[in-house]
Motif scaffolding. Sequence first.
Motif, PDB file in Angstrom:
ATOM      1  N   CYS A 158      -5.466  12.522 -23.977  1.00  0.00           N
ATOM      2  CA  CYS A 158      -4.299  13.200 -23.421  1.00  0.00           C
ATOM      3  C   CYS A 158      -3.316  13.513 -24.533  1.00  0.00           C
ATOM      4  O   CYS A 158      -3.280  12.837 -25.564  1.00  0.00           O
ATOM      5  CB  CYS A 158      -3.641  12.375 -22.324  1.00  0.00           C
TER       6      CYS A 158
ATOM      7  N   THR B  43       2.809  15.520 -19.892  1.00  0.00           N
ATOM      8  CA  THR B  43       1.499  15.022 -20.312  1.00  0.00           C
ATOM      9  C   THR B  43       0.399  15.977 -19.856  1.00  0.00           C
ATOM     10  O   THR B  43       0.454  16.541 -18.756  1.00  0.00           O
ATOM     11  CB  THR B  43       1.245  13.627 -19.721  1.00  0.00           C
TER      12      THR B  43
ATOM     13  N   LYS C 140      -0.864  12.844 -29.436  1.00  0.00           N
ATOM     14  CA  LYS C 140      -2.158  12.655 -28.777  1.00  0.00           C
ATOM     15  C   LYS C 140      -2.603  11.212 -28.947  1.00  0.00           C
ATOM     16  O   LYS C 140      -2.421  10.613 -30.006  1.00  0.00           O
ATOM     17  CB  LYS C 140      -3.202  13.603 -29.366  1.00  0.00           C
TER      18      LYS C 140
ATOM     19  N   SER D 198      -6.538  19.145 -24.491  1.00  0.00           N
ATOM     20  CA  SER D 198      -5.171  18.750 -24.124  1.00  0.00           C
ATOM     21  C   SER D 198      -4.145  19.183 -25.169  1.00  0.00           C
ATOM     22  O   SER D 198      -3.025  19.595 -24.820  1.00  0.00           O
ATOM     23  CB  SER D 198      -5.091  17.224 -23.928  1.00  0.00           C
TER      24      SER D 198
ATOM     25  N   PRO E 146      -9.208   8.466 -21.243  1.00  0.00           N
ATOM     26  CA  PRO E 146      -9.244   9.937 -21.329  1.00  0.00           C
ATOM     27  C   PRO E 146      -8.281  10.448 -22.393  1.00  0.00           C
ATOM     28  O   PRO E 146      -7.180   9.912 -22.562  1.00  0.00           O
ATOM     29  CB  PRO E 146      -8.801  10.373 -19.928  1.00  0.00           C
TER      30      PRO E 146
ATOM     31  N   THR F 166      -4.086  16.607 -19.961  1.00  0.00           N
ATOM     32  CA  THR F 166      -5.442  16.165 -20.247  1.00  0.00           C
ATOM     33  C   THR F 166      -6.322  17.402 -20.400  1.00  0.00           C
ATOM     34  O   THR F 166      -5.866  18.534 -20.161  1.00  0.00           O
ATOM     35  CB  THR F 166      -5.995  15.279 -19.114  1.00  0.00           C
TER      36      THR F 166
ATOM     37  N   ASP G 210      -6.552  20.392 -17.802  1.00  0.00           N
ATOM     38  CA  ASP G 210      -5.566  19.875 -16.835  1.00  0.00           C
ATOM     39  C   ASP G 210      -5.153  20.982 -15.876  1.00  0.00           C
ATOM     40  O   ASP G 210      -4.980  22.151 -16.269  1.00  0.00           O
ATOM     41  CB  ASP G 210      -4.339  19.361 -17.602  1.00  0.00           C
TER      42      ASP G 210
END
Length: 814
Positions: free
Chosen positions: A682, A693, A769, A747, A680, A695, A698
């Motif tokens: 992130c 962090t 990233k 993200s 994924p 995603t 998120d």
Amino acid sequence: MIKLKLRSPFWFLQLCLQRNPVHSMTRIHPFTSSTFANPANLSSNRMLDSLSKSGRIDEARQLFDKMPDQDEFTWNTMIAAYARSGKLDEAQILFDEMPDKSSITWSSMISGYAHCGRGTEAIKLFWQMQFEGAKPSQYSFGSVLRACSVFTLLKRGQQVHAHAVKNQFDCNVFVLTGLVDMYAKCRRILDAECLFNSMPDKNSHVLWTAMVTGYSQNGDGVRAMVCFRDMRAEDVPANQFTFPSVLSACAAIAAHEFGMQVHSCIIRSGFVANVFVGSALVDMYAKCGLLDSAKRMLVSMEVEDVVSWNSLIVSSVRQGFGKEAVSLFKQMRERGLRIDDFTYPSVLNSFVSVEDIKSAKAVHGMILKAGFEDYKVINNALIDMYAKLGSLACAFQVFNSMTDQDIISWTSLITGYGHHGDHEEALKVFCQLRTANIDPDQYIIASVFSACAELTVLEFGRQVQANFIRSGLPSSLSVDNSLVTMYAKCGCLEEAFQVFFLMPVRDVVSWTALIVGHAQNGKGLDSLALYDQMIMNGIRPDYVTFVGLLFACSHAGQVEAGLHYFESMDKVYGIKPGPEHYACMIDLLGRCGKINEAQELLNQMTVKPDAAVWKALLAACRVHRNLGLGEIAAENLFELEPRNAMPYVLLSNIYSAAGRWADAARIRSLMKLRGVIKDPGCSWMELNGKVHTFTVEDRDHQRIAEIYDKVDEMLFLIRKVGYVPDMNYSLHDMDEEGKELDLAYHSEKLAVAFGLLSTPPGAPIRVFKNLRICGDCHYAMKFISKVFQRHIILRDANCFHHFNDGWCSCGDYW
């Protein structure tokens, strides 16, 4: 019978004693006793002397206690026996009880303390001797100087030297030989040389041997060989102590021709059968790279010597003959030789080069059975071997079983984790090291900086740098190179260049780190300028330099320059292009839309295309929407890296961009059917020592409501100055409103919003990233940097993007 008129009953001691005062004194005393002492004690004294020399100390003591008339010889013999055998407490008790102590008695005790590793007590006893009124002899001086030599006590040795001059022993050959040896062992070879040259009579082979050994041990192999040559010219015979020293000097500077001449001298002198000389010959030939000669010498030795086998194994490993080292180890076992704690580390190291983890574990089992599991040097070798072979769990198990890890144990584990890409674990182990109050060395610091570079944890790296500076440890080339790389990979080019500028020595790695760093930070033209400076400074580029240079050309769009550097690799520097260089060239041509030229170069490759080459071609096909060639590249990647999701995702994206939604769905279904899982996307940023962090879409962050509000504010404000979402980067089949929402909460946008909320106005925002930044986010970041007046530094999987005042350092070419 002619009777000699003797001035002293012990006048002939000076003629007999040369090297070992304790041994010589006990040999001389029977003669003195038979001549001057009570004849009734003669038989008992001889028996006492025989028992002590044969190691039967308890029987000697019983005889000593039964003797009714114990003379000086009796006491000295018993004290010397205890001292030689390491029973210093018993020797000290007798010494204290002895009614009249001679210089021989004092010398025996001094020599005993020195021999048992108690140099300070030996020196203290020497001064106590004079305090009690006993005059030192040449043997007293010899014993105390030996203690100063063994324990490298230079200041104490200089005091003894002054005392020798005061007592007029400065011209005594025995004492001067001890002084030469002491200064040489204390790394004062020029002082030793001065004393040696001041002596008018140099007929002593012990003196010459001390000088040859001193040169050899101080790393001056040439002078050791010259001294040996002069010794031969003076007709002073060499012995079993001289030959190993000069052979060690030959080995240190790979002077195999001189070593062969020494070998001839050994044969003529009759010392070839001596085990120490033979072992030194094996070591010399092995270290000079003449492994066949070393083997012949080893086979010819009359006595099987473990040290010689160890020397051959070590040299085989160092010269890259790992299989030969393993074979020698097996032969040692077959011959029934005792494998010691020097053998195992070398053979464990050989398993790294042959990559034989199965045999390595078998030898580990042998180590446990042989009872070497508590030997630190063997455990360190096990940790290093397992770490280099990628068996990090085994390495940690050995490390954890040690009761007393040293800096080598920690270094092997930390560098092992870093070498195999587990940088986070490397930093965790480093933190444990600091908690254990162990000071790291330069090797660990270099590994930690490298780990910080890969994880882009800038603040942590800065803390490590500050602690390293405070420690007072001198820097090293590897530490400086790792620090340059860390700052460059964290987007801090000014700091990277500052470290580079302050480096006292720069090598090709230093320059390459800066060249690659500028290329990754969107300053490809600066990379090319740095390359020109490197060439002008006389630094020859290597394989990795050209990877960085072609990477810079690729990201700066410098097609002509890239072709020029690519051709110069082989023509000018004799470096054959590898897959990495072809990948950079295909990426360069592909980015510029020269897809046909890229395909032609791929067909002309002199090496088999690897995954990096096909990835570069597939990425170019995605940018320029070349579906046919993209399918070919993807199919090759499916075979080369069947578990990698990247080719599936890129091919699906190409289909989606072309509006072929059914094909895009088919590729995603194929990916699911084959069990390929996409990492994924992130993004993260480091703030106050903590990593945050995010995603896509998120919802887990504790400040997520504020962050979403900030994203909405960002999008509202940048739309007012011209931002329009690029729907081409919404890869799902939905309406326009759905596509816009799909792009809004990527993200990297969430991370930048958090940065705006959490950092002071005007402070730079650093975001990292794990994947390539999407085109819409890249477009939005330029507007955000202008509207909010922030320098946004975003590092994706490919390079750095410095967004400032509406511009990006990559020039929209990434």
